[in-house]
Design a protein around this motif. Structure first.
Motif, short mmCIF file in Angstrom:
data_model
loop_
_atom_site.label_atom_id
_atom_site.label_comp_id
_atom_site.label_asym_id
_atom_site.label_seq_id
_atom_site.Cartn_x
_atom_site.Cartn_y
_atom_site.Cartn_z
N VAL A 75 0.83 -1.21 0.00
CA VAL A 75 0.00 0.00 0.00
C VAL A 75 0.86 1.26 0.00
CG1 VAL A 75 -1.75 1.30 1.28
CG2 VAL A 75 -1.97 -1.16 1.06
N ALA A 76 2.01 1.22 0.65
CA ALA A 76 2.90 2.39 0.64
C ALA A 76 3.40 2.66 -0.78
CB ALA A 76 4.08 2.17 1.58
N GLY A 77 3.70 1.61 -1.54
CA GLY A 77 4.11 1.78 -2.93
C GLY A 77 2.98 2.35 -3.78
N ALA A 78 1.76 1.89 -3.52
CA ALA A 78 0.59 2.42 -4.22
C ALA A 78 0.37 3.89 -3.85
CB ALA A 78 -0.65 1.59 -3.90
N THR A 79 0.58 4.23 -2.61
CA THR A 79 0.45 5.62 -2.16
C THR A 79 1.44 6.51 -2.89
OG1 THR A 79 -0.31 4.91 0.02
CG2 THR A 79 0.53 7.16 -0.15
N ASP A 80 2.70 6.06 -2.98
CA ASP A 80 3.70 6.83 -3.72
C ASP A 80 3.29 7.01 -5.17
OD1 ASP A 80 5.33 7.12 -1.49
OD2 ASP A 80 6.54 5.34 -1.97
N LEU A 81 2.72 5.97 -5.78
CA LEU A 81 2.25 6.04 -7.16
C LEU A 81 1.16 7.10 -7.32
CD1 LEU A 81 2.07 4.87 -10.08
CD2 LEU A 81 0.43 3.22 -9.14
N VAL A 82 0.19 7.07 -6.43
CA VAL A 82 -0.93 8.03 -6.48
C VAL A 82 -0.44 9.45 -6.26
CG1 VAL A 82 -3.05 8.76 -5.31
CG2 VAL A 82 -2.69 6.34 -5.85
N LEU A 83 0.39 9.67 -5.27
CA LEU A 83 0.90 11.02 -5.00
C LEU A 83 1.70 11.56 -6.18
CD1 LEU A 83 1.92 10.66 -1.25
CD2 LEU A 83 -0.10 11.81 -2.19
N THR A 84 2.48 10.68 -6.81
CA THR A 84 3.25 11.09 -7.99
C THR A 84 2.32 11.46 -9.13
OG1 THR A 84 5.10 9.68 -7.34
CG2 THR A 84 4.98 10.32 -9.66
N ALA A 85 1.31 10.64 -9.37
CA ALA A 85 0.36 10.90 -10.45
C ALA A 85 -0.40 12.20 -10.22
CB ALA A 85 -0.61 9.73 -10.59
N GLN A 86 -0.81 12.44 -8.99
CA GLN A 86 -1.56 13.65 -8.69
C GLN A 86 -0.71 14.91 -8.79
OE1 GLN A 86 -3.17 12.50 -4.85
NE2 GLN A 86 -5.16 12.06 -5.77
N ALA A 87 0.60 14.78 -8.67
CA ALA A 87 1.49 15.93 -8.74
C ALA A 87 1.89 16.29 -10.17
CB ALA A 87 2.75 15.67 -7.91
N MET A 88 1.52 15.45 -11.14
CA MET A 88 1.86 15.74 -12.53
C MET A 88 1.04 16.92 -13.04
SD MET A 88 2.34 11.97 -14.29
CE MET A 88 0.61 11.70 -14.39
N SER A 89 1.52 17.52 -14.11
CA SER A 89 0.79 18.64 -14.69
C SER A 89 -0.55 18.15 -15.25
CB SER A 89 1.63 19.33 -15.77
OG SER A 89 2.01 18.41 -16.76
N PRO A 90 -1.55 19.03 -15.31
CA PRO A 90 -2.89 18.66 -15.79
C PRO A 90 -2.83 18.04 -17.19
CG PRO A 90 -2.95 20.84 -14.81
CD PRO A 90 -1.50 20.44 -14.89
N GLY A 91 -3.64 17.02 -17.38
CA GLY A 91 -3.73 16.35 -18.67
C GLY A 91 -2.79 15.18 -18.83
N ARG A 92 -1.85 15.02 -17.91
CA ARG A 92 -0.93 13.88 -17.97
C ARG A 92 -1.46 12.74 -17.11
NH1 ARG A 92 4.90 14.36 -17.10
NH2 ARG A 92 4.98 12.84 -18.78
N ARG A 93 -1.05 11.53 -17.43
CA ARG A 93 -1.49 10.37 -16.65
C ARG A 93 -0.41 9.29 -16.68
NH1 ARG A 93 -3.25 9.73 -21.68
NH2 ARG A 93 -3.61 7.67 -22.55
N ILE A 94 -0.50 8.38 -15.73
CA ILE A 94 0.35 7.20 -15.69
C ILE A 94 -0.49 6.02 -16.15
CG2 ILE A 94 1.65 5.61 -14.21
CD1 ILE A 94 2.35 8.03 -12.44
N VAL A 95 0.00 5.29 -17.13
CA VAL A 95 -0.70 4.11 -17.65
C VAL A 95 0.05 2.87 -17.17
CG1 VAL A 95 -1.53 2.91 -19.70
CG2 VAL A 95 -1.44 5.41 -19.67
N LEU A 96 -0.65 2.04 -16.40
CA LEU A 96 -0.06 0.82 -15.86
C LEU A 96 -0.38 -0.36 -16.77
CD1 LEU A 96 -1.12 1.30 -12.13
CD2 LEU A 96 1.02 2.04 -13.23
N HIS A 97 0.63 -1.09 -17.15
CA HIS A 97 0.46 -2.29 -17.96
C HIS A 97 0.82 -3.51 -17.10
CE1 HIS A 97 0.12 0.05 -21.68
NE2 HIS A 97 0.96 0.86 -21.08
#
Length: 121
Positions: A75-97
């Motif tokens: 869950v800590a790794g998932a939290t880091d992922l979410v915080l990173t994604a939310q800090a990106m500039s608007p319109g950008r996203r992380i796509v997980l494969h």
């Protein structure tokens, strides 16, 4: 800047006697993003944060992360992922494969409103 074939982030730890835990990431050859190998847990958290920093430096609106070789993310790794994604500039996203099976459930349970992370089918 990372070179193709060289690890972006890497760490090795002995989690338990006789058990080595590592995490490394390599640039994808066919698109902007990274291929991550290893376990994402408390022992590899600093390397995971380095990988995420490199991931969001990738060009384009979508930052691709191939997680097929990640058997576990806590869950800590998932939290880091979410915080990173939310800090990106608007319109950008992380796509997980091919994320580990628990990750989509964790995201849905704790962060159902996050639109900056997409799980590719």
């Amino acid at each position: 800047m990372s070179m193709k074939g060289r690890p972006v982030g890497r760490t090795d730890f002995d989690a338990e006697p006789g058990r080595e835990v590592s995490l490394e990431a390599f640039p994808l050859g066919d698109r902007s993003g990274l291929r991550v190998n290893g376990e994402i847990s408390v022992t590899t958290r600093m390397a995971w944060r380095t990988v995420l920093e490199e991931l969001v430096r990738q060009p384009g609106d979508a930052c691709h992360a191939d997680l097929a070789q990640v058997p576990f993310m806590d869950v800590a790794g998932a939290t880091d992922l979410v915080l990173t994604a939310q800090a990106m500039s608007p319109g950008r996203r992380i796509v997980l494969h091919s994320p580990p099976p628990q990750l989509p459930r964790i995201l849905e349970l704790f962060w159902p409103e996050v639109t900056e992370i997409e799980v590719a089918s």
